[in-house]
Design an enzyme around this catalytic site. Structure first.
Site, PDB file in Angstrom:
ATOM      1  CG  ASP A 147      -2.186   0.828   1.000  1.00  0.00           C
ATOM      2  OD1 ASP A 147      -3.266   0.236   0.874  1.00  0.00           O
ATOM      3  OD2 ASP A 147      -2.064   2.070   0.901  1.00  0.00           O
ATOM      4  CB  THR A 191     -11.390   1.654 -10.581  1.00  0.00           C
ATOM      5  OG1 THR A 191     -12.234   0.694  -9.910  1.00  0.00           O
ATOM      6  CG2 THR A 191     -10.062   1.009 -10.891  1.00  0.00           C
ATOM      7  CB  THR A 208     -15.059  -2.468 -10.781  1.00  0.00           C
ATOM      8  OG1 THR A 208     -15.476  -3.272  -9.666  1.00  0.00           O
ATOM      9  CG2 THR A 208     -16.115  -2.532 -11.871  1.00  0.00           C
ATOM     10  CE  LYS A 255     -18.038  -5.531  -8.970  1.00  0.00           C
ATOM     11  NZ  LYS A 255     -18.805  -6.084  -7.822  1.00  0.00           N
ATOM     12  N   GLY A 305     -25.930   5.732  -3.615  1.00  0.00           N
ATOM     13  CA  GLY A 305     -24.558   6.122  -3.261  1.00  0.00           C
ATOM     14  C   GLY A 305     -23.608   4.948  -3.317  1.00  0.00           C
ATOM     15  CB  CYS A 339     -20.263  -0.466  -6.384  1.00  0.00           C
ATOM     16  SG  CYS A 339     -18.990  -1.221  -5.391  1.00  0.00           S
TER      17      CYS A 339
HETATM   18  N1  LIG Z   1     -15.757  -1.410  -1.523  1.00  0.00           N
HETATM   19  C1  LIG Z   1     -16.603  -2.257  -2.125  1.00  0.00           C
HETATM   20  O1  LIG Z   1     -17.732  -2.515  -1.690  1.00  0.00           O
HETATM   21  C2  LIG Z   1     -16.168  -2.911  -3.403  1.00  0.00           C
HETATM   22  C3  LIG Z   1     -16.922  -3.991  -3.852  1.00  0.00           C
HETATM   23  C4  LIG Z   1     -16.521  -4.627  -5.005  1.00  0.00           C
HETATM   24  C5  LIG Z   1     -15.415  -4.176  -5.704  1.00  0.00           C
HETATM   25  N2  LIG Z   1     -14.701  -3.108  -5.251  1.00  0.00           N
HETATM   26  C6  LIG Z   1     -13.527  -2.685  -6.015  1.00  0.00           C
HETATM   27  O2  LIG Z   1     -12.372  -2.640  -5.162  1.00  0.00           O
HETATM   28  C7  LIG Z   1     -11.641  -1.441  -5.407  1.00  0.00           C
HETATM   29  C8  LIG Z   1     -10.983  -0.993  -4.127  1.00  0.00           C
HETATM   30  O3  LIG Z   1     -12.032  -0.606  -3.297  1.00  0.00           O
HETATM   31  P1  LIG Z   1     -11.803  -0.354  -1.750  1.00  0.00           P
HETATM   32  O4  LIG Z   1     -13.163  -0.077  -1.188  1.00  0.00           O
HETATM   33  O5  LIG Z   1     -10.951  -1.413  -1.139  1.00  0.00           O
HETATM   34  O6  LIG Z   1     -10.936   1.023  -1.775  1.00  0.00           O
HETATM   35  P2  LIG Z   1     -10.322   1.778  -0.497  1.00  0.00           P
HETATM   36  O7  LIG Z   1     -10.317   3.220  -0.862  1.00  0.00           O
HETATM   37  O8  LIG Z   1     -10.980   1.326   0.749  1.00  0.00           O
HETATM   38  O9  LIG Z   1      -8.813   1.228  -0.436  1.00  0.00           O
HETATM   39  C9  LIG Z   1      -7.905   1.482  -1.473  1.00  0.00           C
HETATM   40  C10 LIG Z   1      -6.491   1.257  -0.902  1.00  0.00           C
HETATM   41  O10 LIG Z   1      -5.572   1.292  -1.993  1.00  0.00           O
HETATM   42  C11 LIG Z   1      -4.449   2.075  -1.611  1.00  0.00           C
HETATM   43  N3  LIG Z   1      -3.816   2.573  -2.837  1.00  0.00           N
HETATM   44  C12 LIG Z   1      -4.235   3.581  -3.629  1.00  0.00           C
HETATM   45  N4  LIG Z   1      -3.378   3.716  -4.654  1.00  0.00           N
HETATM   46  C13 LIG Z   1      -2.419   2.751  -4.520  1.00  0.00           C
HETATM   47  C14 LIG Z   1      -1.277   2.357  -5.271  1.00  0.00           C
HETATM   48  N5  LIG Z   1      -0.944   2.989  -6.398  1.00  0.00           N
HETATM   49  N6  LIG Z   1      -0.519   1.331  -4.826  1.00  0.00           N
HETATM   50  C15 LIG Z   1      -0.857   0.685  -3.695  1.00  0.00           C
HETATM   51  N7  LIG Z   1      -1.928   0.995  -2.933  1.00  0.00           N
HETATM   52  C16 LIG Z   1      -2.695   2.024  -3.358  1.00  0.00           C
HETATM   53  C17 LIG Z   1      -5.011   3.148  -0.720  1.00  0.00           C
HETATM   54  O11 LIG Z   1      -3.992   3.695   0.101  1.00  0.00           O
HETATM   55  C18 LIG Z   1      -6.060   2.370   0.071  1.00  0.00           C
HETATM   56  O12 LIG Z   1      -5.500   1.795   1.230  1.00  0.00           O
HETATM   57  C19 LIG Z   1     -12.689  -0.457  -5.910  1.00  0.00           C
HETATM   58  O13 LIG Z   1     -12.159   0.448  -6.808  1.00  0.00           O
HETATM   59  C20 LIG Z   1     -13.721  -1.328  -6.582  1.00  0.00           C
HETATM   60  O14 LIG Z   1     -13.441  -1.342  -7.958  1.00  0.00           O
HETATM   61  C21 LIG Z   1     -15.049  -2.460  -4.109  1.00  0.00           C
HETATM   62  C1  LIG Z   2     -20.730  -8.057  -4.416  1.00  0.00           C
HETATM   63  C2  LIG Z   2     -20.819  -6.608  -4.717  1.00  0.00           C
HETATM   64  O1  LIG Z   2     -20.076  -6.055  -5.488  1.00  0.00           O
HETATM   65  N1  LIG Z   2     -21.763  -5.977  -4.042  1.00  0.00           N
HETATM   66  C3  LIG Z   2     -22.127  -4.647  -4.390  1.00  0.00           C
HETATM   67  C4  LIG Z   2     -22.614  -3.951  -3.128  1.00  0.00           C
HETATM   68  O2  LIG Z   2     -23.029  -2.671  -3.556  1.00  0.00           O
HETATM   69  P1  LIG Z   2     -23.123  -1.460  -2.530  1.00  0.00           P
HETATM   70  O3  LIG Z   2     -22.265  -1.715  -1.347  1.00  0.00           O
HETATM   71  O4  LIG Z   2     -22.903  -0.225  -3.320  1.00  0.00           O
HETATM   72  O5  LIG Z   2     -24.620  -1.507  -1.968  1.00  0.00           O
HETATM   73  P2  LIG Z   2     -26.047  -1.403  -2.694  1.00  0.00           P
HETATM   74  O6  LIG Z   2     -26.970  -2.234  -1.884  1.00  0.00           O
HETATM   75  O7  LIG Z   2     -25.924  -1.678  -4.140  1.00  0.00           O
HETATM   76  O8  LIG Z   2     -26.505   0.169  -2.473  1.00  0.00           O
HETATM   77  C5  LIG Z   2     -25.987   1.173  -3.290  1.00  0.00           C
HETATM   78  C6  LIG Z   2     -26.898   2.385  -3.125  1.00  0.00           C
HETATM   79  O9  LIG Z   2     -28.162   2.136  -3.772  1.00  0.00           O
HETATM   80  C7  LIG Z   2     -29.247   2.373  -2.882  1.00  0.00           C
HETATM   81  N2  LIG Z   2     -30.289   1.402  -3.199  1.00  0.00           N
HETATM   82  C8  LIG Z   2     -30.002   0.062  -3.142  1.00  0.00           C
HETATM   83  C9  LIG Z   2     -30.967  -0.859  -3.466  1.00  0.00           C
HETATM   84  C10 LIG Z   2     -32.260  -0.422  -3.869  1.00  0.00           C
HETATM   85  O10 LIG Z   2     -33.182  -1.214  -4.150  1.00  0.00           O
HETATM   86  N3  LIG Z   2     -32.506   0.943  -3.906  1.00  0.00           N
HETATM   87  C11 LIG Z   2     -31.546   1.848  -3.592  1.00  0.00           C
HETATM   88  O11 LIG Z   2     -31.804   3.071  -3.649  1.00  0.00           O
HETATM   89  C12 LIG Z   2     -28.653   2.215  -1.484  1.00  0.00           C
HETATM   90  O12 LIG Z   2     -29.358   3.007  -0.561  1.00  0.00           O
HETATM   91  C13 LIG Z   2     -27.237   2.742  -1.682  1.00  0.00           C
HETATM   92  O13 LIG Z   2     -27.187   4.155  -1.531  1.00  0.00           O
HETATM   93  O14 LIG Z   2     -23.714  -4.687  -2.582  1.00  0.00           O
HETATM   94  C14 LIG Z   2     -24.848  -4.826  -3.461  1.00  0.00           C
HETATM   95  C15 LIG Z   2     -25.883  -5.671  -2.738  1.00  0.00           C
HETATM   96  O15 LIG Z   2     -26.260  -4.960  -1.553  1.00  0.00           O
HETATM   97  C16 LIG Z   2     -24.405  -5.501  -4.784  1.00  0.00           C
HETATM   98  O16 LIG Z   2     -25.482  -5.495  -5.683  1.00  0.00           O
HETATM   99  C17 LIG Z   2     -23.253  -4.714  -5.382  1.00  0.00           C
HETATM  100  O17 LIG Z   2     -22.804  -5.379  -6.576  1.00  0.00           O
END
Ligand SMILES: NC(=O)c1ccc[n+]([C@@H]2O[C@H](COP(=O)([O-])OP(=O)(O)OC[C@H]3O[C@@H](n4cnc5c(N)ncnc54)[C@H](O)[C@@H]3O)[C@@H](O)[C@H]2O)c1
Ligand SMILES: CC(=O)N[C@@H]1[C@@H](OP(=O)(O)OP(=O)(O)OC[C@H]2O[C@@H](n3ccc(=O)[nH]c3=O)[C@H](O)[C@@H]2O)O[C@H](CO)[C@@H](O)[C@@H]1O
Length: 463
Positions: free
Chosen positions: A61, A118, A153, A240, A291, A294
């Site tokens: 990191d 991303t 993603t 995705k 919000g 994603c």
């Molecule tokens: N958070 C979710 O719910 C979720 C779900 C599915 C997929 N994702 C994917 O995962 C990715 C990461 O999400 P997250 O929530 O873990 O982000 P985050 O902001 O919580 O963490 C990102 C981390 O990466 C580090 N970082 C940034 N630039 C870097 C670099 N060049 N080299 C090394 N480390 C670096 C940051 O310091 C931070 O600790 C998202 O962009 C998304 O595409 C997130």
């Molecule tokens: C495995 C993975 O990648 N998981 C992701 C993660 O996504 P996420 O953390 O962003 O959460 P979400 O639930 O999508 O909510 C996003 C915003 O949409 C609002 N919302 C939601 C439902 C609805 O019927 N009406 C709304 O208005 C809600 O208030 C909030 O602001 O979990 C979801 C499953 O929970 C997955 O589908 C999604 O791929």
């Protein structure tokens, strides 16, 4: 460093001449060093699951405080059950270490996993510079036989058109010497370990067949669910993004139907619930907005980089982005109906994070909603026991209070139903001399319709 990290010759998997069983054995006994880049909400749980499986993970990191915490066996990510104990145990066992020196980590690793942010910029264009930077670091340490796995993603075609040429150019290797695969992270905050270990099938897609094969072998050990190899990396990237686009456009349709409530003269949410009893209908829930990092972003991974017209996605995105303003106007209209000038009104916003239980405010609907109320001259107070981010909301004009600092208000807007709000007596938040305007942004307070001290307004709920 565990014994396996210091004594065993590291084994490469891409174009390996070892049998599949020997490759699997090497992967699970620490002979295949793994580097996981990006140790955030998703990256640290991912590094932990990789570490419990391969016993030889170096987390990378750029944030030295993140690295220091992990090196001390501490977990900087909150809200993930069991993660802190797992990190402490893995670090103690030497199965997980952390560093800011990504090049050194890449030199020692044979599997390079990247899960850095991303997001999208102010013009709604995907921001891939962070991914580029992480890949450039890996390229400096890339060796023949290595595989690079992107989990962040990405817009479809990013691996094949952008990352593969970057890795080839900056490593000096030919693309036949190393693997690159896209294996999307299907994980929700608050249940990351469960999701990564196998809540859902894992999609894997490589830039060539050997990359797909190696990714399938690796995730066959990481994820207990089905591993689904698809045709190529671009297909995997599309899977995705399509998941997110489905959810955003579905919510957009639900919100558009909700905007018809008054004209239809029905409770649209009741009609949606009844419609969904038919197995071919899966309408989502109307609300105060969409919000997170994603769902609001993924449609832009198709609308931004590609020429093909996407009116459906665009319209749904615009509708969803309009919901915070619509919700704020519900409160302002309610105040007018109760004879309260918004300039004199005290409005309480319940919930600031983008969804309940997750301390994350990326694209939270609460922020534009507060801006709308503030612009109308209202005095805005906000409460959210889960949220720890204050500056953006204060800058938007809100005064943040704790649950025990609540007073009485002219209007109350529920944006994010945190569990702690179940303890609240909503009617007690009003003044005795007039009805409290209550805007139910998430259909959680329908039971208060008809309450004699509440002027109830819902999203898609006629009254
Ligand atoms: N958070 C979710 O719910 C979720 C779900 C599915 C997929 N994702 C994917 O995962 C990715 C990461 O999400 P997250 O929530 O873990 O982000 P985050 O902001 O919580 O963490 C990102 C981390 O990466 C580090 N970082 C940034 N630039 C870097 C670099 N060049 N080299 C090394 N480390 C670096 C940051 O310091 C931070 O600790 C998202 O962009 C998304 O595409 C997130
Ligand atoms: C495995 C993975 O990648 N998981 C992701 C993660 O996504 P996420 O953390 O962003 O959460 P979400 O639930 O999508 O909510 C996003 C915003 O949409 C609002 N919302 C939601 C439902 C609805 O019927 N009406 C709304 O208005 C809600 O208030 C909030 O602001 O979990 C979801 C499953 O929970 C997955 O589908 C999604 O791929």
């Amino acid at each position: 460093m565990s014994d396996s990290q210091t004594t065993t010759e590291s084994i490469a998997l891409y174009n390996s001449d070892k049998s599949v069983d020997e490759q699997r054995a090497a992967l699970t006994n620490g002979a295949v060093p793994v580097a996981v880049t990006g140790l955030g909400k998703m990256g640290l749980p991912l590094a932990a699951v990789y570490s419990e499986t391969t016993k030889n993970v170096t987390g990378v990191d750029i944030d030295s405080s993140v690295v220091e915490a992990i090196e001390n066996g501490d977990c900087h990510i909150t809200g993930e059950p069991a993660l802190a104990d797992l990190v402490a145990e893995l670090v103690d066992d030497g199965a997980l270490t952390a560093t800011t020196d990504g090049v050194e980590a890449a030199r020692n690793a044979r599997v390079h996993v990247v899960i850095v942010p991303t997001l999208v910029d102010e013009n709604d264009q995907p921001i891939l510079s962070v991914m580029d930077s992480a890949m450039s670091t890996i390229a400096e340490g890339l060796e023949p036989g290595d595989i690079v796995i992107a989990e962040s993603t990405l817009p479809p075609r990013t691996c094949v058109d952008r990352l593969l040429p970057l890795l080839e150019r900056e490593s000096g290797l030919s693309r036949e010497e190393f693997g690159l695969a896209f294996c999307p992270e299907r994980t929700s905050s608050g249940r990351a370990l469960e999701d990564i270990r196998g809540a859902y099938p894992k999609i894997v897609g490589g830039v060539d067949e050997e990359s797909t094969r190696v990714a399938e072998l690796i995730y066959g050990e990481i994820n207990s669910n089905e591993i689904i190899p698809v045709s190529d990396a671009t297909t995997a990237e599309a899977v995705k993004v399509f998941e997110g686009v489905y959810r955003d456009t579905n919510i957009g349709v639900a919100n558009e139907l909700a905007l018809m409530t008054e004209e239809l003269g029905i409770d649209v949410t009741e009609a949606i619930e009844a419609a969904n009893t038919q197995p071919f209908c899966h309408l989502h829930i109307p609300g105060a907005g969409v919000g997170g990092h994603c769902i609001p972003y993924y449609p832009h991974f198709l609308m931004g980089p590609f020429e093909t017209d996407t009116p459906v996605m665009r319209a749904a995105r615009e509708t969803n982005d309009e919901m915070p303003r619509y919700t704020a106007n519900h409160a302002l209209d309610g105040l007018h109906a109760e004879g309260v000038d918004p300039e004199d009104a005290r409005v309480l916003v319940l919930g600031l994070t983008y969804r309940p239980g997750v301390n994350e405010i990326e694209k939270t609907p609460a922020l534009p909603l507060i801006e709308e109320l503030d612009a109308a001259g209202a005095s805005v107070t906000a409460v959210d026991p889960v949220n720890t981010h204050t500056e953006p909301f204060e800058k938007a004009g809100a005064t943040l209070v704790s649950m025990d600092e609540l007073s009485t208000y002219d209007a109350c807007v529920l944006v994010t139903p945190q569990a702690a709000f179940e303890e609240l007596s909503i009617p007690a938040l009003g003044d005795s001399d007039r009805r409290l305007v209550l805007v139910d942004g998430r259909q959680e307070l329908k039971h208060l319709r008809g309450h004699d001290s509440i002027h109830y307004r819902g999203i898609g709920i006629n009254v």
